[in-house]
Design a protein around this motif. Structure first.
Motif, PDB file in Angstrom:
ATOM      1  N   LEU A 181      -3.499  16.751  16.648  1.00 10.91           N
ATOM      2  CA  LEU A 181      -2.944  15.867  15.624  1.00 10.91           C
ATOM      3  C   LEU A 181      -2.857  16.591  14.284  1.00 10.91           C
ATOM      4  N   HIS A 182      -3.857  17.403  13.981  1.00 14.92           N
ATOM      5  CA  HIS A 182      -3.808  18.200  12.757  1.00 14.92           C
ATOM      6  C   HIS A 182      -2.654  19.205  12.815  1.00 14.92           C
ATOM      7  N   ARG A 183      -2.421  19.772  13.999  1.00 17.91           N
ATOM      8  CA  ARG A 183      -1.326  20.736  14.147  1.00 17.91           C
ATOM      9  C   ARG A 183       0.017  20.043  13.939  1.00 17.91           C
ATOM     10  N   LEU A 184       0.152  18.816  14.473  1.00 22.37           N
ATOM     11  CA  LEU A 184       1.379  18.049  14.293  1.00 22.37           C
ATOM     12  C   LEU A 184       1.607  17.752  12.814  1.00 22.37           C
ATOM     13  N   ARG A 185       0.524  17.434  12.114  1.00 24.45           N
ATOM     14  CA  ARG A 185       0.618  17.196  10.670  1.00 24.45           C
ATOM     15  C   ARG A 185       0.992  18.476   9.934  1.00 24.45           C
ATOM     16  N   ASP A 186       0.403  19.587  10.327  1.00 32.48           N
ATOM     17  CA  ASP A 186       0.633  20.849   9.629  1.00 32.48           C
ATOM     18  C   ASP A 186       2.067  21.345   9.785  1.00 32.48           C
TER      19      ASP A 186
ATOM     20  N   VAL B 218       0.842  -1.191   0.000  1.00 30.33           N
ATOM     21  CA  VAL B 218       0.000   0.000   0.000  1.00 30.33           C
ATOM     22  C   VAL B 218       0.882   1.248   0.000  1.00 30.33           C
ATOM     23  N   ASP B 219       0.380   2.323  -0.578  1.00 28.89           N
ATOM     24  CA  ASP B 219       1.031   3.629  -0.521  1.00 28.89           C
ATOM     25  C   ASP B 219       0.284   4.497   0.472  1.00 28.89           C
ATOM     26  N   LEU B 220       1.008   5.045   1.467  1.00 27.55           N
ATOM     27  CA  LEU B 220       0.418   5.942   2.456  1.00 27.55           C
ATOM     28  C   LEU B 220       0.905   7.362   2.181  1.00 27.55           C
ATOM     29  N   PRO B 221       0.023   8.347   2.259  1.00 23.25           N
ATOM     30  CA  PRO B 221       0.466   9.722   2.001  1.00 23.25           C
ATOM     31  C   PRO B 221       1.357  10.240   3.121  1.00 23.25           C
ATOM     32  N   ARG B 222       2.391  10.987   2.736  1.00 22.89           N
ATOM     33  CA  ARG B 222       3.245  11.642   3.731  1.00 22.89           C
ATOM     34  C   ARG B 222       2.655  13.005   4.074  1.00 22.89           C
ATOM     35  N   ARG B 223       3.095  13.517   5.255  1.00 27.38           N
ATOM     36  CA  ARG B 223       2.607  14.811   5.755  1.00 27.38           C
ATOM     37  C   ARG B 223       1.086  14.836   5.805  1.00 27.38           C
ATOM     38  N   ALA B 224       0.533  13.745   6.287  1.00 34.59           N
ATOM     39  CA  ALA B 224      -0.916  13.602   6.384  1.00 34.59           C
ATOM     40  C   ALA B 224      -1.256  12.894   7.689  1.00 34.59           C
ATOM     41  N   LEU B 225      -2.524  12.980   8.074  1.00 39.88           N
ATOM     42  CA  LEU B 225      -3.036  12.241   9.230  1.00 39.88           C
ATOM     43  C   LEU B 225      -3.654  10.953   8.715  1.00 39.88           C
ATOM     44  N   VAL B 226      -2.994   9.831   9.033  1.00 35.35           N
ATOM     45  CA  VAL B 226      -3.413   8.513   8.546  1.00 35.35           C
ATOM     46  C   VAL B 226      -3.922   7.694   9.721  1.00 35.35           C
TER      47      VAL B 226
ATOM     48  N   ASN C  35       4.807  16.887   9.408  1.00 31.73           N
ATOM     49  CA  ASN C  35       5.057  15.512   9.843  1.00 31.73           C
ATOM     50  C   ASN C  35       4.006  14.563   9.291  1.00 31.73           C
ATOM     51  N   THR C  36       4.370  13.291   9.277  1.00 32.86           N
ATOM     52  CA  THR C  36       3.418  12.230   8.940  1.00 32.86           C
ATOM     53  C   THR C  36       2.922  11.627  10.249  1.00 32.86           C
ATOM     54  N   VAL C  37       1.628  11.639  10.469  1.00 35.45           N
ATOM     55  CA  VAL C  37       1.038  11.164  11.719  1.00 35.45           C
ATOM     56  C   VAL C  37       0.212   9.918  11.423  1.00 35.45           C
TER      57      VAL C  37
ATOM     58  N   VAL D 203      10.047  18.464  12.510  1.00 33.32           N
ATOM     59  CA  VAL D 203       9.410  18.496  11.202  1.00 33.32           C
ATOM     60  C   VAL D 203       9.907  17.313  10.384  1.00 33.32           C
ATOM     61  N   ASP D 204       9.068  16.932   9.398  1.00 29.56           N
ATOM     62  CA  ASP D 204       9.394  15.836   8.489  1.00 29.56           C
ATOM     63  C   ASP D 204       9.775  14.562   9.247  1.00 29.56           C
ATOM     64  N   SER D 205       9.002  14.262  10.296  1.00 33.29           N
ATOM     65  CA  SER D 205       9.208  13.038  11.074  1.00 33.29           C
ATOM     66  C   SER D 205       7.956  12.180  10.985  1.00 33.29           C
ATOM     67  N   LEU D 206       8.091  10.922  11.357  1.00 36.99           N
ATOM     68  CA  LEU D 206       6.972   9.994  11.377  1.00 36.99           C
ATOM     69  C   LEU D 206       6.554   9.757  12.823  1.00 36.99           C
ATOM     70  N   TYR D 207       5.336  10.133  13.163  1.00 36.67           N
ATOM     71  CA  TYR D 207       4.792   9.893  14.497  1.00 36.67           C
ATOM     72  C   TYR D 207       3.802   8.736  14.417  1.00 36.67           C
ATOM     73  N   VAL D 208       4.000   7.737  15.271  1.00 35.18           N
ATOM     74  CA  VAL D 208       3.104   6.588  15.316  1.00 35.18           C
ATOM     75  C   VAL D 208       2.469   6.556  16.703  1.00 35.18           C
TER      76      VAL D 208
END
Length: 933
Positions: free
Chosen positions: A511-516, A21-29, A519-521, A486-491
């Protein structure tokens, strides 16, 4: 490959079935799906594990040598993964030194604020503490106006050992004029009988001058010389009296020395600031009679004094009984009915060879370097508030510094929400405001993040180890926002757990602020509100365990219509309101005058034979009421004592009256604590099913021929287990710069057993293979084993059919551990009229909405068997299914602790003051009146 996606190719971790699967970066997934569908395997064991490896690759050459030991995801390809940060649902803090303030770095900024903008007061008289410079002292002197003055310094006591030496040393330094008790003296004109060592007030004159503009530099130089020669003290004598200055912090009234305020002075983890009496813990350990004699109804002969009931102290126990007989103290009389003087003697006194139990325990303290002695003594010690610092952890020097009239300890005792208001109204002087502005900005930002994640009720001085897993995770989330990465992956692992619906909206905004920030959340989540707010939804399934691990939807949440989660999102599926609720009464458990923390004389009624939900915002007092008051009080009534670890600071609430306890046969707390703290514990051993499996293997022809017994197939006992790893199946590798990891044992390959033990097979499977079966698979394979099948069937009934029989307890979530406990209880709840009270704390943790439906059926089965179920819950679908609701609030902390509403869900929803009712009302109006099935 596009740079705006994370590409996963053929992920096969655990039960994942070639996920691509492809997951979008800099998005809330949002990663969702049924419990056990593989969400954590993908989010943490695949994405986070690879992100951590790539972070290690960016470190030093020394760090890279550990890469081969780090867990490597089972996946063909992972592209576009940035460095990863995991925010899990557990509390990593075990030390009493860690507080909410230190864990969030808020306390670090407070220390800076007190060091830069604090005003020090005398710890003796309360007067202002001053620390002058030559220039500031000169400015104050010149403010006196015109006049003559003398700049002096007091002769230090160290220089007064003889008259001749004083005269000789002063002449050598060029000082000839003195003031002896206020009278001028010239060293060249001293009388023969003068003795300067006898002068009480002896000042050495540095300079004499007239106050004026041209005297400014000369005055500064004179005061500087006085500071240098007078050990930091200068005295200016003028026509109207004298002025005293010091370049060391000291009281301007009584000269009591003080310490210069530095950040280290306000740290209770630093010797400079820590209270000397408690070493910065805020509490001291004292032996307590209630722990030494836990049951006052026992007599000396029955073992009332608990330490001497241990086998190694049998001789002490005989001496106790002999001494009691000799002193005419009845050894068969209950301890609580002995005379106070006799109890005091037995506890602290001495008579012949007999030494009281408390002096005896103190005599063992020199041997505290032995672990078993430390553990033995600790269970009889109570942590009491330190009398020296009153629990503030700091010494008197740190507590003498004030900002806006308050000490740093007083401010740390405020809830986060109240502290924000204090900061907004803080007014500093112009000289301090400029220095402190950056500190104040950082404080406001970090406190705002804590408030936004629903933790505004926490105080900064609360011990971090007392936080729930959800609270600890939200603190980590607030720290992540404060770090501005910035530009980090948060799980994140279900960040909505423990949150009232009112606070979920604020969490999603964070979570939206972290994405904005760029970052990829990635959030493993079941809450429908969180799923709807996601930019992208990845749903795994369609079922759990072996039936899961596949992608059933990847795209916008609104586009999912046919999947399980999609059906709940669209309303095609829902948990309905019951067509008829169980009647409340006529039997009640009534609590009157419950008091603890923010509970102040709370009264509540629980109808027996029902499902009752206790609700309210986080911090409103739910756990205090249910766990620390009701549960502990029932333990005392039904078991003769409570299980709270008082010596570890677990508090027990007070209750004025508890009516109806005689109607309950037992009380059981089914919490989310682990079923075991080592990988040796697993589901099949917990439900007592492994004994039957070992007996089956021991009965096989090959096992009989080799002389194997059931114990030979135990991985906890020598014999058949692998001795290289002691049957654990893995060894622990210390990672130094990262968390330790476990790798499979090289000898047994992770099977736990010696190779020859795996020759014995049932249905073609070895003992290792059986432990890898899921519960559902084992039910099918062992369908002819009634006892074993019944135990496993209970696991399936609570929605745990996807668990592997030998899955280590350390890999189970809190919700899974809780359902395991429920399964074990269900086996004993078949008999009608059991009259037990089951207490559960947020049993929906980690559950998909469809699993919540199954859980509700399980709770209904417990109630239908004649029991009462009391749950602390935020999940609205459980609340709307309850027979009775007790809503606490209206807010958290001091703003809560009251019963806002009590009654059926409909009655609570109709109460305007109830925040829970406000969110419950739309569900009650929209839901159908069908029992879920």
């Amino acid at each position: 490959m596009p740079q705006d996606v994370i590409r996963i190719v053929n992920a096969r971790q655990h039960n994942l079935k070639g996920v691509t699967v492809d997951l979008p970066r800099r998005a809330l997934v949002v990663v969702t799906g049924p419990s056990g569908s593989g969400k954590s395997s993908l989010a943490f064991d695949t994405l986070y594990a690879e992100g951590q490896r790539r972070y290690a690759e960016s470190l030093s050459t020394y760090a890279k040598q550990f890469l081969d030991r780090m867990p490597k995801p089972v996946v063909d390809r992972l592209d576009g993964i940035p460095p990863a940060v995991a925010i899990r649902q557990h509390n990593p803090s075990v030390s009493s030194r860690s507080t909410v303030g230190t864990a969030t770095e808020v306390y670090d900024y407070l220390r800076l604020l007190w060091a830069r903008a604090g005003t020090t007061l005398c710890r003796t008289c309360g007067g202002p503490v001053r620390q002058e410079t030559p220039q500031s002292a000169a400015d104050e002197v010149q403010a006196l106006g015109a006049g003559r003055l003398q700049v002096c310094f007091p002769l230090p006591p160290s220089a007064r050992y003889s008259h001749a030496a004083i005269v000789e040393n002063l002449k050598a330094l060029g000082f000839l004029r003195l003031l002896a008790d206020g009278n001028p003296v010239h060293l060249e004109e001293l009388d023969a009988d003068t003795d300067l060592t006898a002068v009480e007030d002896l000042l050495v004159v540095v300079d004499r001058l007239e106050i004026g503009r041209e005297a400014g530099n000369r005055l500064v130089e004179g005061i500087a010389t006085a500071f240098q020669e007078g050990e930091g003290i200068a005295i200016v004598v003028h026509d109207g009296g004298r002025l005293r200055f010091t370049e060391h912090p000291s009281c301007s009234r009584c000269d009591t020395p003080a310490r210069a305020p530095t950040p280290a002075l306000f740290s209770f983890n630093n010797p400079q600031g820590a209270c000397a009496a408690c070493n910065g813990f805020g509490a001291v350990l004292e032996y307590d009679e209630s722990l030494i004699v836990p049951n006052g109804d026992l007599a000396l002969s029955d073992g009332a004094i608990d330490p001497w009931t241990k086998p190694r102290y049998e001789a002490r126990r005989r001496l106790l009984l002999d001494t009691a007989t000799r002193l005419k103290i009845d050894p068969n009389r209950p301890w609580s009915r002995l005379k106070a003087a006799d109890r005091a003697l037995l506890l602290n006194g001495k008579s012949g060879k007999y030494l009281g139990i408390i002096p005896f325990l103190r005599g063992l303290e020199p041997k505290r370097y032995k672990q078993y002695v430390r553990v033995f003594l600790r269970q009889y010690q109570l942590a009491l508030t330190c009398p020296a610092c009153q629990g503030t952890r700091l010494n008197e020097h740190a507590l003498a510094v004030r900002v806006a009239g308050g000490t740093i300890a007083q401010v740390s005792a405020r809830p986060v929400g109240e502290l924000r208001g204090w900061l907004q109204h803080l007014r500093l002087g112009p000289e301090h405001q400029a220095v402190a502005q950056l500190i104040l900005d950082q404080l406001e930002a970090r406190l705002r993040y804590l408030d936004d994640v629903g933790l505004g009720y926490l105080t900064l001085d609360r011990q971090a180890r007392t936080l729930s897993g959800g609270e600890a995770q939200r603190i980590a989330l607030a720290n992540a926002l404060g770090s501005q990465l910035v530009d980090s992956l948060y799980v994140l692992d279900e960040p909505s757990i423990g949150l009232h619906p009112r606070d979920t909206d604020r969490l999603l905004a964070l979570l939206h602020r972290l994405r904005d920030l760029g970052n990829t959340v990635i959030v493993v989540e079941h809450d429908l509100a969180a799923v709807r707010e996601a930019d992208f939804m990845l749903e795994l399934g369609p079922g759990a365990g072996e039936k899961g691990g596949s992608v059933v939807h990847a795209g916008p949440p609104a586009a999912a219509t046919t999947t399980l989660t999609g059906q709940y999102l669209s309303g095609a599926r829902c948990i309905a309101v019951p067509s008829a609720r169980r009647a409340a009464g006529p039997l009640w458990l009534e609590v009157r005058g419950a008091t603890l923390h923010n509970l102040r004389g709370v009264d509540a009624r629980i109808p027996l034979g029902t499902l009752t939900a206790v609700t309210g915002v986080s911090g409103s007092g739910k756990s205090s009421l249910v766990h620390d008051v009701i549960y502990r009080a029932l333990e005392r009534r039904l078991h003769g004592g409570h299980s709270a670890k008082s010596h570890l600071g677990e508090q027990v609430g007070a209750v004025a009256d508890l009516a109806g306890s005689q109607l309950i046969s037992d009380v059981l707390l089914v919490d989310q604590s682990p079923i075991g703290r080592t990988p040796r514990s697993n589901p099949v051993t917990y439900v007592k099913g492994f004994d039957d499996i070992r007996e089956l293997f021991a009965g096989q022809p090959l096992a009989l021929a080799r002389g194997y017994t059931a114990s030979s197939f135990s991985f906890n006992l020598p014999g058949g287990r692998c001795e290289a790893c002691d049957g654990a199946g893995h060894v622990q590798i210390e990672m130094v710069f990262l968390a330790d990891v476990f790798v499979p044992c090289e000898i047994c390959g992770g099977s736990r057993y010696r190779r020859e033990m795996l020759d014995v097979r049932i249905h073609g499977a070895s003992i290792h293979d059986v432990l890898q079966w899921t519960v559902e698979e084992a039910i099918t394979r062992f369908r002819h084993q009634p006892k074993l099948g019944a135990a496993l069937w209970q696991l399936q009934q609570v929605g745990l059919g996807y668990l592997r029989l030998g899955q280590p307890a350390t890999t189970l979530s809190g919700g899974e551990a809780q359902r395991l406990k429920i399964a074990r209880e269900l086996a004993g709840a078949k008999r009608k009229g059991a009259r037990k009270l089951y207490i559960l704390d947020e049993p929906t943790t980690g559950l998909h909405l469809d699993d919540v439906r199954v859980l509700i059926q399980v709770l209904d089965r417990l109630v239908d068997a004649g029991n009462t179920v009391l749950v602390i819950e935020h999940h609205l679908d459980v609340i709307k299914r309850a027979d009775w609701v007790i809503d606490l609030g209206p807010e958290a902390g001091d703003g809560g602790g009251r019963v806002v509403a009590e009654g059926t869900p409909e009655a609570v929803a109709a109460t305007p003051a109830s925040l829970t009712g406000r969110y419950l009302q739309p569900l009650l109006e929209a839901a159908t009146a069908e029992v879920p099935g």
